[in-house]
Design a protein around this motif. Structure first.
Motif, mmCIF file in Angstrom:
data_model
loop_
_atom_site.group_PDB
_atom_site.id
_atom_site.type_symbol
_atom_site.label_atom_id
_atom_site.label_comp_id
_atom_site.label_asym_id
_atom_site.label_seq_id
_atom_site.Cartn_x
_atom_site.Cartn_y
_atom_site.Cartn_z
ATOM 1 N N GLY A 1 -53.826 -7.509 21.445
ATOM 2 C CA GLY A 1 -54.506 -9.523 20.990
ATOM 3 C C GLY A 1 -53.640 -10.236 21.597
ATOM 4 O O GLY A 1 -53.682 -10.574 22.221
ATOM 5 N N GLY A 2 -52.902 -11.185 20.687
ATOM 6 C CA GLY A 2 -52.602 -12.490 20.904
ATOM 7 C C GLY A 2 -50.953 -11.822 22.023
ATOM 8 O O GLY A 2 -50.560 -12.604 22.710
ATOM 9 N N SER A 3 -50.729 -10.626 21.465
ATOM 10 C CA SER A 3 -49.794 -9.733 22.734
ATOM 11 C C SER A 3 -50.621 -9.784 23.640
ATOM 12 O O SER A 3 -49.727 -9.146 24.687
ATOM 13 C CB SER A 3 -49.049 -8.589 22.354
ATOM 14 O OG SER A 3 -48.587 -9.487 20.968
ATOM 15 N N LYS B 1 -44.320 -8.204 18.639
ATOM 16 C CA LYS B 1 -43.421 -8.413 17.445
ATOM 17 C C LYS B 1 -43.133 -7.304 16.410
ATOM 18 O O LYS B 1 -42.652 -7.607 16.460
ATOM 19 C CB LYS B 1 -45.007 -9.779 16.744
ATOM 20 C CG LYS B 1 -44.294 -10.344 15.705
ATOM 21 C CD LYS B 1 -45.130 -11.446 15.181
ATOM 22 C CE LYS B 1 -45.177 -12.103 14.170
ATOM 23 N NZ LYS B 1 -45.574 -13.037 13.210
ATOM 24 N N THR C 1 -47.366 -1.957 16.230
ATOM 25 C CA THR C 1 -48.836 -1.805 16.685
ATOM 26 C C THR C 1 -49.088 0.315 17.891
ATOM 27 O O THR C 1 -48.847 0.199 18.853
ATOM 28 C CB THR C 1 -49.447 -2.700 17.689
ATOM 29 O OG1 THR C 1 -49.276 -3.832 16.630
ATOM 30 C CG2 THR C 1 -51.187 -3.003 17.516
ATOM 31 N N THR D 1 -49.881 0.222 21.571
ATOM 32 C CA THR D 1 -48.914 -0.780 22.628
ATOM 33 C C THR D 1 -47.499 0.342 22.258
ATOM 34 O O THR D 1 -47.224 0.275 23.609
ATOM 35 C CB THR D 1 -48.324 -1.779 22.187
ATOM 36 O OG1 THR D 1 -49.086 -3.239 21.966
ATOM 37 C CG2 THR D 1 -47.280 -2.660 23.119
ATOM 38 N N GLU E 1 -55.961 -6.199 9.567
ATOM 39 C CA GLU E 1 -54.913 -4.870 8.842
ATOM 40 C C GLU E 1 -55.544 -3.544 8.744
ATOM 41 O O GLU E 1 -54.848 -2.238 8.649
ATOM 42 C CB GLU E 1 -54.237 -5.479 7.905
ATOM 43 C CG GLU E 1 -53.108 -6.665 8.611
ATOM 44 C CD GLU E 1 -52.555 -7.138 9.380
ATOM 45 O OE1 GLU E 1 -51.660 -5.998 9.779
ATOM 46 O OE2 GLU E 1 -52.276 -8.312 10.387
ATOM 47 N N LYS F 1 -56.355 -1.119 11.037
ATOM 48 C CA LYS F 1 -55.397 -0.262 11.486
ATOM 49 C C LYS F 1 -54.557 0.196 10.641
ATOM 50 O O LYS F 1 -54.774 1.687 10.868
ATOM 51 C CB LYS F 1 -54.024 -1.660 11.640
ATOM 52 C CG LYS F 1 -54.177 -2.830 12.442
ATOM 53 C CD LYS F 1 -52.829 -3.563 12.487
ATOM 54 C CE LYS F 1 -52.813 -4.427 14.186
ATOM 55 N NZ LYS F 1 -51.759 -5.405 13.702
HETATM 56 O O1 LIG Z 1 -47.597 -8.359 19.034
HETATM 57 P P1 LIG Z 1 -48.362 -7.132 17.602
HETATM 58 O O2 LIG Z 1 -47.514 -6.766 16.158
HETATM 59 O O3 LIG Z 1 -48.305 -5.571 18.808
HETATM 60 O O4 LIG Z 1 -48.935 -7.374 17.177
HETATM 61 C C1 LIG Z 1 -50.641 -7.290 18.041
HETATM 62 C C2 LIG Z 1 -51.770 -8.309 17.580
HETATM 63 O O5 LIG Z 1 -52.000 -7.444 16.954
HETATM 64 C C3 LIG Z 1 -52.621 -7.944 15.599
HETATM 65 O O6 LIG Z 1 -52.173 -8.565 14.206
HETATM 66 C C4 LIG Z 1 -54.097 -7.743 14.862
HETATM 67 O O7 LIG Z 1 -54.882 -6.618 15.984
HETATM 68 C C5 LIG Z 1 -52.947 -9.914 16.034
HETATM 69 O O8 LIG Z 1 -52.736 -10.754 15.208
HETATM 70 C C6 LIG Z 1 -51.834 -9.774 17.264
HETATM 71 O O9 LIG Z 1 -51.642 -10.809 18.042
#
Ligand SMILES: O=P(O)(O)OC[C@H]1O[C@](O)(CO)[C@@H](O)[C@@H]1O
Length: 547
Positions: free
Chosen positions: A153-155, A206, A210, A213, A509, A512
């Motif tokens: 995602g954003g990461s 973050k 996740t 990851t 969410e 997930k």
């Molecule tokens: O950085 P994290 O907590 O692993 O989340 C990864 C990604 O998951 C999300 O919450 C949803 O996919 C994104 O907004 C975020 O960038």
């Protein structure tokens, strides 16, 4: 009707749209030679030509009124000030603090966050220097030349796509590899070619929860241990960017090697935080800093420029115009620059995760369209595939064309061809080709009248298809920072007009959560299946194939 669709301004826009639909842009260009200079604005190294849009002065005036009545400026100020605008998660939204070079404090719950932000930037700077100089070494004394960045995602999207976009600025000597998907093929392929003694894994999450990851990092850890590293050596080869320090230290990372994150930074806005560390490792700290400075410059522009000159405001309002008054369901991004090829995917998360919402304010279901489908790919490739639908299909698809005017280390012939295709496409979309023009072209081609009419009919191009063209002197780190921030604020303005919360993502969410429930049933092969019959059958089939 909701409060929004009931307003006189909304009604005015609806009636203006009916009027505009009867007109053609090619006539506007023919009757007003100043149209291009009238509808263009430049800021932060971005030259926006928005003259090839279905707009008149009256339309723009009404769109600015809509922004005013929706209190876009007040909402913008609340965001920059650190108000809790993400009201469903009760969080401030302050990615702008991460690139705040004004020297002014930014408060969250009465506390200035800038000292922490600046300390984090220093930490990134020192860390990058220690890797690039070779001073920081792996457990056998080798320099850490291979970086594996794990996140999703954003990461993932920001770090990967911005690094890719700035290839001409890469630091020689380290190579950053990105892994996101939980599909094992990806991490296996990446690790297969690496020497564990010179590999540094950057785990970016973050939440540190996740699934993708965590699993990819565990796989990398196993790989490292199987290759000869020990548990104690993990600290030298694994670092994290996370707001969950405990989970990261439990994993084996040294506290010193954890870069902080804050809950007031949304995932899709996190590239400006230490999540951007892989960008800094790819480009060097100075270039990375330029990226942030470009974003800061756009923030200042967004706050200060009047609506008529404000790039985020203009692009957002044009989007609202097509989505809400012309029924456009998608928006295509067309970077005419190979290194910017990932940009549509970046904006896809930014826009669709932010404005893919159907509740306005606290509990009102919207009765108007909100966020569009964002898609696209690099030009000229798309011209030989999906552009056909944009030219002659039945859907209206507004487009953003992007082109750097100068490109480093490239044969000018290629660049001239690239530019000519970019401009030629915007021209073709705008003016189209009439039946009479097509019919005249077929003169002397040996066709009988019926064939000539038939072919001319099929070749007729309606035109009147809107596009923006964004030109950049060059796609350097600063301009890229401004461009990303421009789209962030565009999304913000649209969310503010629609009244949605652009900063939560409950749909994601849910995915997930359900994925984890299903995984439990896949792994525990004896567990009874109690989902719907389709999901049960799919799980049963998977179990059977893997038994
Ligand atoms: O950085 P994290 O907590 O692993 O989340 C990864 C990604 O998951 C999300 O919450 C949803 O996919 C994104 O907004 C975020 O960038």
């Amino acid at each position: 009707m909701t409060a929004l669709t009931d307003t006189p301004t909304w009604q005015t826009l609806a009636s203006l749209a009916e009027d505009v639909k009867q007109q053609h842009m090619r006539d506007w260009f023919a009757s007003d030679t100043s149209r291009a200079s009238k509808y263009q604005q430049t800021a932060c190294g971005i030259e926006l030509d928005f003259s090839k849009n279905l707009i008149t002065d009256d339309v723009l005036k009404a769109l600015f009124a809509l922004a005013d009545e929706s209190q876009v400026s007040q909402k913008r100020d609340a965001m920059f000030k650190g108000d809790i605008i993400n009201h469903t998660e009760k969080r401030a939204v302050l990615h702008t603090a991460l690139r705040n070079f004004s020297g002014e404090p930014v408060y969250v719950d009465g506390q200035d966050v800038m000292p922490e932000v600046l300390a984090c930037q220093d930490k990134i700077k020192n860390f990058v220097a220690s890797i690039h100089s070779g001073e920081r070494k792996g457990y056998t004394g080798k320099a850490l030349k291979q970086i594996v960045s794990i996140g999703i995602g954003g990461s993932f999207l920001g770090p990967k796509i911005m690094s890719e976009a700035l290839k001409p600025y890469w630091f020689d000597g380290v190579k950053v590899h990105f892994v996101a998907n939980v599909d094992g093929c990806h991490i296996q392929d990446v690790l297969a070619s690496l020497d564990h003694e010179e590999t540094l894994v950057v785990m970016s999450s973050k939440s540190f929860t996740t699934q993708e990851t965590l699993q990819n990092t565990l796989t990398a850890k196993d790989w490292f241990l199987n290759a000869g590293g020990t548990q104690q050596d993990i600290a030298k080869h694994f670092i994290a960017v996370s707001s969950n320090i405990k989970a990261a230290t439990d994993f084996g990372m040294a506290e010193d090697n954890i870069f902080p994150m804050w809950d007031w930074v949304g995932g899709r806005y996190s590239l400006w935080s230490a999540i951007g560390l892989p960008i800094a490792l790819t480009l060097g700290y100075d270039n990375y800093r330029q990226l942030l400075e470009g974003a800061f410059e756009m923030d200042e522009h967004f706050k200060a420029a009047p609506a008529e000159q404000n790039l985020p405001m203009l692009t957002a309002l044009l989007g609202v115009w097509y989505i809400n008054f012309f029924g456009a369901q998608s928006h295509v991004l067309l970077p005419y620059y190979h290194y910017l090829r990932g940009f549509p995917a970046y904006v896809q998360q930014l826009d669709m995760e932010s404005n893919g919402k159907n509740i306005s304010g606290d509990t009102t279901a919207v009765d108007y369209a909100t966020g569009p489908i964002i898609w696209g790919s690099e030009g000229t490739n798309g011209q030989h595939s999906f552009h056909q639908l944009i030219h002659q299909g039945t859907l209206l698809i507004p487009a953003d064309f992007m082109l750097p005017l100068n490109v480093p280390k490239q044969d000018n012939t290629h660049h001239a061809m690239l530019a000519s295709n970019c401009f030629g496409q915007t021209q073709a979309l705008m003016q189209g080709k009439t039946f009479d023009e097509c019919y005249a072209d077929l003169e002397g081609k040996g066709l009988d009248e019926a064939e000539r009419v038939k072919l001319a009919t099929h070749k007729t191009m309606p035109g009147n298809k809107p596009s923006n063209t964004l030109l950049f002197e060059q796609m350097d780190p600063k301009t890229l920072g401004s461009l990303v921030a421009m789209y962030e604020h565009k999304v913000f303005v649209q969310g503010a007009i629609w009244g949605v919360n652009s900063f939560d993502q409950w749909g994601v969410e849910l995915g997930k959560e359900l994925g984890n429930q299903v995984l439990d049933k896949i792994v525990n092969t004896d567990a009874a299946l109690s989902f719907d019959s389709s999901t049960n059958a799919l799980i049963a089939r998977f179990r059977q194939a893997n038994s």
